[in-house]
Design an enzyme around this catalytic site. Sequence first.
Site, PDB file in Angstrom:
ATOM      1  N   CYS A  86       0.978  -1.261   0.098  1.00  0.00           N
ATOM      2  CA  CYS A  86       0.010   0.071   0.112  1.00  0.00           C
ATOM      3  C   CYS A  86       1.059   1.255   0.055  1.00  0.00           C
ATOM      4  CB  CYS A  86      -0.876  -0.081   1.115  1.00  0.00           C
ATOM      5  SG  CYS A  86       0.035   0.233   2.700  1.00  0.00           S
ATOM      6  N   CYS A  89       3.191   1.661   2.640  1.00  0.00           N
ATOM      7  CA  CYS A  89       4.248   0.983   2.976  1.00  0.00           C
ATOM      8  C   CYS A  89       5.508   1.808   2.302  1.00  0.00           C
ATOM      9  CB  CYS A  89       4.051  -0.439   2.067  1.00  0.00           C
ATOM     10  SG  CYS A  89       2.975  -1.375   2.988  1.00  0.00           S
ATOM     11  N   ASP A 498      63.392  -0.467   5.450  1.00  0.00           N
ATOM     12  CA  ASP A 498      62.910  -1.736   5.666  1.00  0.00           C
ATOM     13  C   ASP A 498      64.055  -2.700   5.199  1.00  0.00           C
ATOM     14  OD1 ASP A 498      60.855  -3.824   6.016  1.00  0.00           O
ATOM     15  OD2 ASP A 498      60.781  -4.053   4.024  1.00  0.00           O
ATOM     16  N   ASP A 694      59.246  -1.706   0.690  1.00  0.00           N
ATOM     17  CA  ASP A 694      58.892  -2.315  -0.454  1.00  0.00           C
ATOM     18  C   ASP A 694      57.382  -3.151  -0.155  1.00  0.00           C
ATOM     19  OD1 ASP A 694      59.953  -4.610   0.916  1.00  0.00           O
ATOM     20  OD2 ASP A 694      59.937  -5.693  -0.865  1.00  0.00           O
ATOM     21  N   ASP A 698      54.734  -2.089   4.956  1.00  0.00           N
ATOM     22  CA  ASP A 698      55.274  -0.667   5.333  1.00  0.00           C
ATOM     23  C   ASP A 698      54.366   0.394   4.853  1.00  0.00           C
ATOM     24  OD1 ASP A 698      57.906  -2.157   5.624  1.00  0.00           O
ATOM     25  OD2 ASP A 698      58.044  -2.550   3.455  1.00  0.00           O
TER      26      ASP A 698
END
Length: 805
Positions: A86, A89, A498, A694, A698
């Site tokens: 309806c 809704c 690193d 790399d 990292d």
Amino acid sequence: MSTEIKTREITLSLEGLRSEHCAMIIDEALSKLQGVNAHRVELNNQRAVIAIEKAEVVSEAINAIKKLGYGVTTLKKIFPVLKMSCASCAISVESILKSKPGVVVASVNFATATVAVEYLPGVIEPFDIKQALQSVGFDLMIEENENQSDTLENLHQEKFNQLKKKTYWALALSAPLVVIGMFFMNMPFANPIMWVLSTPVVFWLGNNFFINAWKQAKHRTANMDTLVALSTGVAYLFSVFNTLFPEVWQSQGLEAHVYFEAAGVVITFVLLGRMLEEKAKGNTSTALKKLMGLQPKTVTIVRENQHQMEIPIGQVQIGDVILVKPGEKIAVDGIVINGNSYVDESMLSGEPVPTFKNEGEMVFSGTINQKGSFQFRADKIGSDTMLAHIIKMVQEAQGSKAPVQKLVDKIAGIFVPTVMIIAIITFIIWNVFGGDNGFTQGLLAMVTVLVIACPCALGLATPTAIMVGVGKAAENGILIKDAESLQQAKKINAVVLDKTGTITEGKPVVTNEHWAENKSELKHVLLGIEKQSEHPLADAVVKHFHDQSTATISEFESITGKGAKAIFEEETYFIGNRLLVDEKGIAINDTMLKMATLWSNEAKTVIWFSDSKRVIAILAIADQIKATSEQAIAELQNKGIEVYMLTGDNETTAKAVAKSVGINHFKGEVMPDQKAAFVKKLQSEGKIVAMVGDGINDSAALAQSDVSIAMGKGSDIAMDVAKMTIISSNLNKISEAIQLSKSTVATIKQNLFWAFIYNLIGIPIAAGILYPINGFLLNPMIAGAAMALSSVSVVSNSLRLKWKK
């Protein structure tokens, strides 16, 4: 319906945010909105983050931003709605969706049973909308396997393509304008032809300048668009007037000049500058997109009756049992409950050797299973996984860093309104003190001030230097992403390296071998066993003995966590670690024992090969240090730069590697978030930090650092996050990058100096400051030429970088 929800942060992806000045304008507007508890505008990330309690505030914030002339990236889609019976809704569906954070507009058509939704991608997705409706008895039909991850990038690319198209059209139309305006002013119908050529440049290709300038004016603010719109608009309208009514000026003994070419060229140069700037900046969302891409879209879960079913990752719950097959990515964090395998965790730990996972051990989202198969129980899902934390750290590090305000943007905040005021004051003074021709000369002077003050040279100063500098760097094996990293690189006084893949090669290889007397002929047996082994170090052995023949062995058996055994010509052979040798009671002679101890102290992994009675050979496997690492580190230290090494490997290995390359400061067993924290600690001590890495592990530290440098042979994600990439992975390039940064930054400063000096000298002259002294009044045509000359000088100076060593 006003729906209260708990305070949460909403991210708005912004469009048209070009400077810190723009960010300040948006920030001020957000501060005036009721319901916005906290807010910040991140120029680097092209986004605004707001903390709200009511969902409706999101729409208000978006509307406020759009009214200022900026955009917010949203998606509009129409979905079929199921189970509506309806009209009430439809109202319920609409209310529910409007209450969800991230939904900007929701409009339900009951007749067609559809809902048109405008939403923020990344904040809410179709699946979330579907779940919201399902919770109250409705349903939504969405496309299966809908992938929203590419949406933002595609939208940004589409906008860049539009800008590029506009720039090319502007160049095509402006070229004849300049030729006619400079060399063929007296040709028949010159003015109407230039009028026709300039009109599409100003009002089609340059329409956004006028639209945004108007929006800025409505909110009593001004930016670069305002100055562009004023200078080109006044020059264009004045030219149209002179074309239609030249007798107005001719009757006063003045020539009716037109400045169509100035209007067209100004628009063209600013468009070109913005296109170059967009190209240089690159796409900031790519790194996060690739991080998110590590997580699979679907998983295979195992129910109590061992029934297997594939479900979307978003439906995984804590406690679910998930099956991981060989080669598959692990979807969420959890604990292994059945089976075992080697898992490649290099994307998290950065270390090249896959980790053996047995029952009771943790596995992490985004890591890759190798050859085995196992089941694990989901322990952390969604935003709680380690991969999600890394993604969040990268995003926050990018957004929380204090932005380096470019000189252009700093001055633009004062420059734009100042030029407007000077132009108006110039017009007034000429009208008051200019006599009979005061209005005419005042209008000409005002136009001249606006034309000469056009910021096209300022727009080209940085991007042209960047483009030439980047080209020069690329010739030397260095990729540079933006001007901000260039500005900082020359100030670097601390470099964090690193270990794996940066100082070392990142690939395990056999470095040493020692065979018992008359036993080297058994190499083919060793090779035969290793070729059947699934252990990651076995690949290094196979590569090392690739030119050997392979023995045909039988009864191969993998001994979990220790090694393997096999039979050849009725003799049993073992290969593995020291535990296996000791367990089998195999004899080791003193020479081999001493050699193994020596290799272990050098941070090498020792592999033992034996028959059933004694050790036949020992092999040392290590991740070799790059040939250039020691020299590169020494060069940095000679420049007064402190060098640090961080690694996820153990302290013994870290110490051995650091000692071999001459590094005094090092830390082992460091997790990704600890790397970022270490960089932050150095920054708090006043250091300008460069992070060199790399791997994905990292990425958070790279984002946190002042200058981030990635190795070209590393992961794509590290390269996307990093502002510089060394293609060859040769650490010697770091020193070269610092030197190139000094040259490029110097060029940028020179460009900005020349761009501003024209304005500092030209604006007073354009206003008529010399007129009382010698009767000189600058013609707007000359002002246009001076403006063009400033651009030429900037580009020419940038090109000088090509010939610098």
